[in-house]
Scaffold this motif. Structure first.
Motif, PDB file in Angstrom:
ATOM      1  N   VAL A  70      10.040   2.313  -6.691  1.00  0.00           N
ATOM      2  CA  VAL A  70      10.061   0.858  -6.557  1.00  0.00           C
ATOM      3  C   VAL A  70      10.279   0.187  -7.904  1.00  0.00           C
ATOM      4  CG1 VAL A  70       8.711  -1.174  -5.885  1.00  0.00           C
ATOM      5  CG2 VAL A  70       8.652   0.885  -4.462  1.00  0.00           C
ATOM      6  N   ASP A  71       9.773   0.787  -8.995  1.00  0.00           N
ATOM      7  CA  ASP A  71       9.949   0.150 -10.299  1.00  0.00           C
ATOM      8  C   ASP A  71      11.399   0.184 -10.784  1.00  0.00           C
ATOM      9  OD1 ASP A  71      10.289   2.746 -11.216  1.00  0.00           O
ATOM     10  OD2 ASP A  71       8.525   2.762 -12.498  1.00  0.00           O
ATOM     11  N   ARG A  72      12.256   1.001 -10.148  1.00  0.00           N
ATOM     12  CA  ARG A  72      13.689   0.944 -10.459  1.00  0.00           C
ATOM     13  C   ARG A  72      14.277  -0.357  -9.913  1.00  0.00           C
ATOM     14  NH1 ARG A  72      14.076   3.017 -14.593  1.00  0.00           N
ATOM     15  NH2 ARG A  72      11.866   2.553 -14.454  1.00  0.00           N
ATOM     16  N   ARG A 116      10.480  -3.528  13.519  1.00  0.00           N
ATOM     17  CA  ARG A 116       9.779  -4.685  12.976  1.00  0.00           C
ATOM     18  C   ARG A 116       8.413  -4.299  12.420  1.00  0.00           C
ATOM     19  NH1 ARG A 116      10.068  -9.686  17.039  1.00  0.00           N
ATOM     20  NH2 ARG A 116       8.889 -10.611  15.303  1.00  0.00           N
ATOM     21  N   MET A 117       7.729  -3.409  13.099  1.00  0.00           N
ATOM     22  CA  MET A 117       6.434  -2.935  12.616  1.00  0.00           C
ATOM     23  C   MET A 117       6.581  -2.215  11.274  1.00  0.00           C
ATOM     24  SD  MET A 117       3.872  -3.791  14.516  1.00  0.00           S
ATOM     25  CE  MET A 117       2.623  -2.591  14.098  1.00  0.00           C
ATOM     26  N   LEU A 118       7.598  -1.343  11.195  1.00  0.00           N
ATOM     27  CA  LEU A 118       7.834  -0.607   9.951  1.00  0.00           C
ATOM     28  C   LEU A 118       8.221  -1.553   8.819  1.00  0.00           C
ATOM     29  CD1 LEU A 118       9.782   2.497  11.312  1.00  0.00           C
ATOM     30  CD2 LEU A 118       7.514   2.518  10.248  1.00  0.00           C
ATOM     31  N   ASP A 119       9.037  -2.565   9.141  1.00  0.00           N
ATOM     32  CA  ASP A 119       9.424  -3.550   8.127  1.00  0.00           C
ATOM     33  C   ASP A 119       8.195  -4.269   7.567  1.00  0.00           C
ATOM     34  OD1 ASP A 119      12.146  -3.158   7.974  1.00  0.00           O
ATOM     35  OD2 ASP A 119      12.623  -4.601   9.547  1.00  0.00           O
ATOM     36  N   ALA A 120       7.274  -4.632   8.454  1.00  0.00           N
ATOM     37  CA  ALA A 120       6.073  -5.357   8.027  1.00  0.00           C
ATOM     38  C   ALA A 120       5.195  -4.490   7.130  1.00  0.00           C
ATOM     39  CB  ALA A 120       5.283  -5.820   9.248  1.00  0.00           C
ATOM     40  N   ILE A 121       4.975  -3.252   7.562  1.00  0.00           N
ATOM     41  CA  ILE A 121       4.151  -2.331   6.769  1.00  0.00           C
ATOM     42  C   ILE A 121       4.811  -2.053   5.424  1.00  0.00           C
ATOM     43  CG2 ILE A 121       3.252   0.034   6.644  1.00  0.00           C
ATOM     44  CD1 ILE A 121       3.026  -0.092   9.749  1.00  0.00           C
ATOM     45  N   ASN A 122       6.115  -1.811   5.474  1.00  0.00           N
ATOM     46  CA  ASN A 122       6.839  -1.494   4.250  1.00  0.00           C
ATOM     47  C   ASN A 122       6.843  -2.681   3.294  1.00  0.00           C
ATOM     48  OD1 ASN A 122       8.396   0.612   2.931  1.00  0.00           O
ATOM     49  ND2 ASN A 122      10.132  -0.779   3.069  1.00  0.00           N
ATOM     50  N   GLY A 123       6.940  -3.890   3.841  1.00  0.00           N
ATOM     51  CA  GLY A 123       6.935  -5.080   3.007  1.00  0.00           C
ATOM     52  C   GLY A 123       5.647  -5.213   2.215  1.00  0.00           C
ATOM     53  N   LEU A 126       5.666  -2.556  -0.513  1.00  0.00           N
ATOM     54  CA  LEU A 126       6.598  -2.941  -1.574  1.00  0.00           C
ATOM     55  C   LEU A 126       5.961  -3.965  -2.505  1.00  0.00           C
ATOM     56  CD1 LEU A 126      10.112  -3.311   0.122  1.00  0.00           C
ATOM     57  CD2 LEU A 126       9.543  -1.832  -1.810  1.00  0.00           C
ATOM     58  N   ASP A 127       5.286  -4.951  -1.909  1.00  0.00           N
ATOM     59  CA  ASP A 127       4.606  -5.970  -2.711  1.00  0.00           C
ATOM     60  C   ASP A 127       3.589  -5.327  -3.646  1.00  0.00           C
ATOM     61  OD1 ASP A 127       5.840  -8.322  -1.976  1.00  0.00           O
ATOM     62  OD2 ASP A 127       4.491  -8.723  -0.308  1.00  0.00           O
ATOM     63  N   MET A 128       2.809  -4.398  -3.113  1.00  0.00           N
ATOM     64  CA  MET A 128       1.775  -3.763  -3.904  1.00  0.00           C
ATOM     65  C   MET A 128       2.377  -2.955  -5.057  1.00  0.00           C
ATOM     66  SD  MET A 128      -1.205  -1.091  -2.730  1.00  0.00           S
ATOM     67  CE  MET A 128      -0.053   0.275  -2.504  1.00  0.00           C
ATOM     68  N   LEU A 129       3.391  -2.137  -4.754  1.00  0.00           N
ATOM     69  CA  LEU A 129       3.990  -1.300  -5.797  1.00  0.00           C
ATOM     70  C   LEU A 129       4.749  -2.135  -6.825  1.00  0.00           C
ATOM     71  CD1 LEU A 129       5.215   1.831  -3.812  1.00  0.00           C
ATOM     72  CD2 LEU A 129       3.213   1.606  -5.269  1.00  0.00           C
ATOM     73  N   ARG A 134       4.918  -4.233 -12.313  1.00  0.00           N
ATOM     74  CA  ARG A 134       4.901  -5.348 -13.267  1.00  0.00           C
ATOM     75  C   ARG A 134       3.742  -5.210 -14.237  1.00  0.00           C
ATOM     76  NH1 ARG A 134       8.038  -9.122 -15.858  1.00  0.00           N
ATOM     77  NH2 ARG A 134       6.639 -10.612 -16.816  1.00  0.00           N
ATOM     78  N   LYS A 135       2.561  -4.846 -13.709  1.00  0.00           N
ATOM     79  CA  LYS A 135       1.388  -4.677 -14.571  1.00  0.00           C
ATOM     80  C   LYS A 135       1.626  -3.566 -15.592  1.00  0.00           C
ATOM     81  CE  LYS A 135      -3.623  -4.098 -14.591  1.00  0.00           C
ATOM     82  NZ  LYS A 135      -3.606  -3.136 -15.718  1.00  0.00           N
TER      83      LYS A 135
END
Length: 206
Positions: A70-72, A116-123, A126-129, A134-135
């Motif tokens: 994700v950091d890429r 849609r369920m997978l998109d929500a979980i993945n979203g 993604l936010d967390m990673l 960033r940190k």
């Protein structure tokens, strides 16, 4: 659905192609082939990345944006991460990262509810990673700044050594009137490096 692989390294000294074989293997194991690679040396903390946005321009709804980590894709601050997510949502691109197992199923076509369920979980993942990336970026910058201050205090800081042969070549091409973009493509130098040498030439001419 087409798989489009994005590879990024932060500096010209790093190899953006490093993870190419891993991405090919990952897609092949799932019976898929990567349609195109988008490779660039740009900071993940910067939103404006030409190859990433060329990928978006080429993409159709349902295409996969495949990255090693994700950091890429992002080391962005919160505001820019929200802008990037909006672009991803507008293009309806599915982000799949090797280091994010919840995303792997997005490479398989399924029913709309499951998708849609997978998109929500993945979203959420993604936010967390992206926040962690960033940190990590900010922590490394802080440690680097502290190290430079300490080295200066000890009189040991000399800065990054200049690639004189490459920079002399850039200066020659600038003097010949070759465009910055062509120089970047030929030398793999960053735009900031070309700008610095162009400024240096102006000082000499003055």
């Amino acid at each position: 659905m087409l798989v489009r692989a994005y590879l990024r390294a932060s500096t010209d000294d790093q190899d953006a192609n490093r993870a190419k074989d891993d991405l090919k293997k990952f897609a092949k194991e799932r019976g898929l082939k990567i349609a195109a690679f988008y490779i660039e040396n740009e900071s993940g903390a910067k939103l404006q990345r030409p190859e990433l946005f060329r990928l978006f321009s080429d993409s159709e709804p349902g295409d996969v944006l495949l990255v090693e980590q994700v950091d890429r894709l992002s080391r962005l601050n919160t505001a820019d991460w929200e802008k990037l997510k909006a672009e991803i949502a507008a293009k309806r691109v599915r982000v799949v990262a090797l280091d994010l197992p919840t995303s792997h199923q997005l490479m398989q076509l399924g029913d709309e509810f499951t998708a849609r369920m997978l998109d929500a979980i993945n979203g959420m993942m993604l936010d967390m990673l992206a926040a962690i990336a960033r940190k990590d970026y900010e922590d490394r910058r802080r440690r680097q700044a502290q190290g430079i201050v300490g080295a200066k205090e000890r009189g040991a800081y000399q800065g990054r050594p200049e690639d004189k042969k490459r920079n002399d070549g850039i200066a020659t091409m600038l003097a010949m009137g070759i465009s910055w973009t062509e120089i970047q493509n030929a030398t793999k130098a960053s735009r900031a490096t070309v700008a610095k040498i162009a400024k240096r030439l102006k000082r000499v001419a003055a």
